[in-house]
Design a protein around this motif. Structure first.
Motif, short mmCIF file in Angstrom:
data_model
loop_
_atom_site.label_atom_id
_atom_site.label_comp_id
_atom_site.label_asym_id
_atom_site.label_seq_id
_atom_site.Cartn_x
_atom_site.Cartn_y
_atom_site.Cartn_z
N ASP A 1 86.29 104.39 25.43
CA ASP A 1 84.93 103.93 25.15
C ASP A 1 83.91 104.60 26.08
N GLY B 1 81.89 109.78 18.16
CA GLY B 1 82.36 110.31 16.88
C GLY B 1 81.40 111.36 16.34
N VAL C 1 79.08 112.32 12.59
CA VAL C 1 78.59 111.96 11.27
C VAL C 1 77.77 113.11 10.74
N ALA D 1 80.75 101.77 23.31
CA ALA D 1 80.73 102.44 22.01
C ALA D 1 81.84 103.48 21.93
N LYS D 2 82.08 103.98 20.71
CA LYS D 2 83.05 105.03 20.44
C LYS D 2 82.32 106.30 20.08
N ALA E 1 77.74 111.41 17.11
CA ALA E 1 77.25 110.04 16.89
C ALA E 1 78.08 109.09 17.73
N VAL E 2 77.55 107.88 17.91
CA VAL E 2 78.28 106.83 18.62
C VAL E 2 78.28 105.58 17.75
N LYS E 3 79.38 104.84 17.81
CA LYS E 3 79.50 103.57 17.10
C LYS E 3 79.54 102.43 18.12
N LEU E 4 78.60 101.54 18.02
CA LEU E 4 78.51 100.43 18.97
C LEU E 4 79.65 99.46 18.74
N ASN E 5 80.31 99.07 19.85
CA ASN E 5 81.41 98.12 19.77
C ASN E 5 80.97 96.70 20.09
#
Length: 327
Positions: A296, A312, A314, A309-310, A319-323
């Motif tokens: 993370d 990645g 897109v 976040a992770k 990009a980042v994905k909020l956890n």
């Protein structure tokens, strides 16, 4: 040592007292305060003290308002509160005046609407006009009438003052205030009958080297029916706004905040390198990190960690994905 009287002197003194030629002075003459039975006082000391507290709050609101408006330190204080006949108040007003007529409407319909008269020193008026138009505020000793433009500027100031007056009153009784007009000729002012009883609140306003007066004239007939409903509990609790007003206030604050610019950073890791290593960095060099590339990362909002976040990709973009939110 006091001189002793002979028996003959004592007899002569007693004879003069008995004949009425000599009077004995009172031990201490009491101070007598004149009382006008034609215009008896309508308010007790406790009620006047309550009015004093109300206008102390009003003076603090004015101090903050004028300090921000004029960009100079301003101090407003209550000098005195007294009852008068209206003609005594109107006769004391100068010919060239700056007077705001403020309508006060109680929320409780069993009370009648009142018209408050606020007289402001002309020197303060000219000082404010000069400051609001970009001047230094030095040219305030003027002996002339206000121009139409100056009246419009001061009308806006008096409208804000009436709102602060409403805020001060609402701590005791729910009212609504609004400015009805600005008058500059006190001799044409016929707001009340000459024999009506009024309560005069005298305020002192100090800005830099300028001292000026502000007075509020409140009809006693209206005040008398409302002041009996004044309660200490209203002075000790904060003013409760209507739910729709609270919601409108929340919406306005949120809309203002949404336009705020904040810096957001996605941080994979923090590490240290010697200055010599940094100077010798070349393309294709590998820098070891303290964590896995799949672990993370932290989302930093204005230098404060907010989310994990992770990392990645897109549409061919990082990009980042909020956890979750970081507590």
């Amino acid at each position: 040592m006091a001189e002793k009287l002979s028996q003959g002197q004592i007899d002569a003194l007693l004879k003069r007292i008995n004949s009425g030629d000599e009077t004995i002075e009172a031990e201490a003459q009491k101070q007598v305060k004149e009382y006008d039975f034609k215009s008896p006082k309508k308010f007790t000391k406790e009620q006047l003290k309550t009015l004093d507290g109300l206008h102390e709050n009003f003076s603090r609101l004015l101090s903050s308002y004028f300090s921000g408006l004029l960009r100079v330190f301003c101090e407003v204080s209550v000098l005195q509160i007294e009852e008068q006949r209206y003609f005594e108040y109107s006769n004391a007003l100068p010919d060239n005046a700056l007077i705001g007529m403020i309508d006060l409407r109680p929320e409780n319909k069993q009370y009648n609407d009142a018209t408050l008269i606020m007289d402001m020193s002309t020197t303060i008026g000219y000082f404010m006009v000069d400051r609001l138009l970009g001047g230094s505020g030095e040219g305030y000793n003027l002996n002339r009438d206000y121009t139409d433009i100056e009246i419009e500027i001061l009308k806006n100031v008096f409208q804000k003052i009436s709102r602060h007056l409403q805020e001060a009153w609402c701590n005791y009784i729910e009212v609504e205030t609004s400015l009805s007009s600005i008058e500059t000729n006190s001799r044409l002012l016929q707001a009340l009958a000459p024999e009506d009883i009024v309560v005069i609140v005298a305020l002192n306003m100090k800005i830099k080297n300028l001292n000026g007066g502000i007075s509020l004239c409140i009809p006693a007939a209206n005040l008398e029916e409302m002041i009996n409903n004044f309660s200490v509990k209203y002075a000790r609790i904060s003013k409760r706004q209507k739910p729709e007003h609270e919601e409108a206030k929340r919406t306005m604050i949120f809309e203002r905040l949404t336009d705020t610019d904040l810096e957001i950073k996605a941080v994979l890791d923090n590490f240290q390198l010697n200055l010599s290593d940094v100077l010798h960095l070349q393309p294709s060099d590998v820098i070891p990190l303290n964590k896995s590339i799949n672990s993370d990362i932290s989302i930093i909002v204005d230098e404060v960690p907010w989310y994990s976040a992770k990392l990645g990709e897109v549409k061919m973009k990082k990009a980042v994905k909020l956890n979750e939110l970081i507590s």
